[in-house]
Enzyme design. Structure first.
Site, PDB file in Angstrom:
ATOM      1  N   ARG A   3       0.848  -1.514   0.122  1.00  0.00           N
ATOM      2  CA  ARG A   3       0.025   0.354  -0.066  1.00  0.00           C
ATOM      3  C   ARG A   3       1.257   1.089  -0.446  1.00  0.00           C
ATOM      4  NH1 ARG A   3      -4.521   0.162   4.164  1.00  0.00           N
ATOM      5  NH2 ARG A   3      -3.092   0.578   5.338  1.00  0.00           N
ATOM      6  N   LYS A  63      -2.694   6.134   1.679  1.00  0.00           N
ATOM      7  CA  LYS A  63      -3.051   6.440   3.355  1.00  0.00           C
ATOM      8  C   LYS A  63      -1.843   8.543   2.934  1.00  0.00           C
ATOM      9  CE  LYS A  63      -2.807   4.679   6.812  1.00  0.00           C
ATOM     10  NZ  LYS A  63      -4.899   4.208   7.101  1.00  0.00           N
ATOM     11  N   GLU A  90     -17.584   5.660   4.024  1.00  0.00           N
ATOM     12  CA  GLU A  90     -15.771   5.540   5.497  1.00  0.00           C
ATOM     13  C   GLU A  90     -16.604   5.801   6.616  1.00  0.00           C
ATOM     14  OE1 GLU A  90     -11.573   4.050   5.292  1.00  0.00           O
ATOM     15  OE2 GLU A  90     -11.841   5.561   3.078  1.00  0.00           O
TER      16      GLU A  90
HETATM   17  C1  LIG Z   1      -5.936   3.216   7.556  1.00  0.00           C
HETATM   18  C2  LIG Z   1      -7.049   3.257   6.826  1.00  0.00           C
HETATM   19  C3  LIG Z   1      -8.229   2.714   6.933  1.00  0.00           C
HETATM   20  C4  LIG Z   1      -7.953   1.278   8.137  1.00  0.00           C
HETATM   21  O1  LIG Z   1      -7.178   0.709   7.326  1.00  0.00           O
HETATM   22  P1  LIG Z   1      -6.269  -0.849   7.948  1.00  0.00           P
HETATM   23  O2  LIG Z   1      -5.260  -1.477   7.009  1.00  0.00           O
HETATM   24  O3  LIG Z   1      -7.316  -1.738   8.088  1.00  0.00           O
HETATM   25  O4  LIG Z   1      -5.641  -0.304   8.953  1.00  0.00           O
HETATM   26  C5  LIG Z   1      -9.071   2.921   7.062  1.00  0.00           C
HETATM   27  N1  LIG Z   1      -9.633   3.762   6.540  1.00  0.00           N
HETATM   28  C6  LIG Z   1      -8.579   5.551   5.732  1.00  0.00           C
HETATM   29  C7  LIG Z   1      -9.538   6.574   5.796  1.00  0.00           C
HETATM   30  C8  LIG Z   1      -7.633   4.990   6.378  1.00  0.00           C
HETATM   31  O5  LIG Z   1      -6.806   5.460   6.422  1.00  0.00           O
END
Ligand SMILES: *Cc1c(COP(=O)(O)O)cnc(C)c1O
Length: 342
Positions: free
Chosen positions: A83, A185, A221
């Site tokens: 990622r 991210k 989300e």
């Molecule tokens: C990090 C994150 C998640 C969750 O991702 P994981 O890999 O399960 O920790 C979900 N939504 C957003 C916006 C994030 O930044």
């Protein structure tokens, strides 16, 4: 602080400095050079750094846990490596090679092993970051990049057991738009959510549910966690369209639910449908699985399972945490043990 003095029961989800961090650098157009471990501390950075001026930065979030077998384990760290690479491509940064990422994560965890809480008392939260740290005046990729990892012990997300949270649907704010950076991210995705989230908290909600930015009706989300709902024993989660962060917890829940015989639908989820669901929960590394007790959309509020943890939510939570603490067999090959030198 020596480890004998760490009060594990006092840990919350907040920042605590630890012993050692990892730092590596790379010039644009060149290869990453071998990183080094150094004492945790402040860094020096140019005021003209790309990350400070134009948000050329990414982060990851992972956890190392002490398993019931006594070892220290990571959950699917190669997914975080992948990622970070896709985010690097999106933001014009040199991707960190997967092996380098995994070695660095293991080294930092090993060097800070005394900060990993005992089983059940929390986890060592791992924060890899990738920043454009070279000075740049115009809006373009910085000439130099820094990949760092620091770690921080955190307590269990729910102290004294899981409790359902109440959420509010935002009709005013969106988290991401098609073609934007919501699927990676990127650091810049998070500050715009702080004020809406603070507003919701003031009204007594735990977080905001974001809808899609085009039709304003499909659930995207919950703050910084992925959304799930259950209706007639079918598990639903929004499909990944580029505006939703592809959570590793999300992907794992999809696999787990299917392996337990549930039908899982990854599709657009109309908020009206979610309000009619039997159970809802959100998922991410920090919260693992958080049951949702109620959702309010304007004047309409739905309470799920009488504000208690739903049966499917509970089953998936137990299955996921069972694998993560190695109480249950790792049938998917998700766990990676960190070698700890004596
Ligand atoms: C990090 C994150 C998640 C969750 O991702 P994981 O890999 O399960 O920790 C979900 N939504 C957003 C916006 C994030 O930044």
């Amino acid at each position: 602080m020596v480890s004998e003095q760490i009060d594990w029961d006092a840990l919350t989800f907040s920042f605590t400095p630890t012993d050692t961090m990892y730092v590596a650098k790379c010039k644009l157009g060149e290869e990453w050079t071998k990183g080094e471990m150094m004492p945790y501390g402040d860094i020096s950075i140019s005021p003209a750094a790309g990350v400070l001026n134009y948000g050329q930065g990414l982060f990851e979030g992972m956890k190392a846990q002490r398993s019931v077998n006594g070892g220290i384990v990571l959950f699917r760290p190669e997914r975080n490596a992948a990622r970070l690479q896709s985010g690097a491509k999106r933001l014009g940064m040199p991707p960190v090679p997967k092996e380098m990422f995994l070695d660095a994560v293991e080294s930092v965890v090993a060097a800070n092993a005394r900060w990993v809480p005992p089983t059940g008392k929390g986890a060592l939260y791992i924060r890899p970051v990738l920043w454009g740290t070279g000075a740049i005046l115009g809006v373009s990729p910085a000439p130099e990049y820094t990949f760092m990892i620091y770690v921080c012990p955190v307590g269990p997300y729910f102290k004294g057991g899981m409790h359902p949270i109440s959420l509010k649907v935002s009709d005013e704010y969106h988290r991401a738009c098609p073609g934007g950076s919501g699927g990676v991210k990127a650091i810049g995705n998070y500050a715009p959510g702080m004020m809406p989230s603070k507003g919701a908290k003031k009204e007594g909600f735990a977080e905001i549910i974001y809808l899609d930015a085009v039709e304003h009706r499909y659930v995207e989300e919950v703050g910084a966690a992925n959304f799930f709902c259950v209706k007639d024993n079918v598990v639903y989660t929004p499909e990944l369209t580029g505006t939703i962060l592809p959570g590793i917890t999300r992907a794992s829940i999809v696999d787990l639910a299917r392996s337990k015989g549930y039908e899982v639908c990854e599709e657009k989820i109309d908020i009206e449908f979610a309000l009619q669901a039997d159970e809802c929960f959100c998922a991410g590394t920090a919260a693992v699985i958080s049951p949702i007790g109620s959702i309010c959309h304007g004047d309409v509020c739905t309470m799920y399972c009488n504000n208690e943890v739903g049966p499917v939510t509970r089953e998936l939570y137990d299955a996921l945490t069972g694998i993560q603490t190695q109480v249950d067999p790792d049938e998917f090959g998700w766990m990676r043990e960190v070698p700890i030198p004596n």
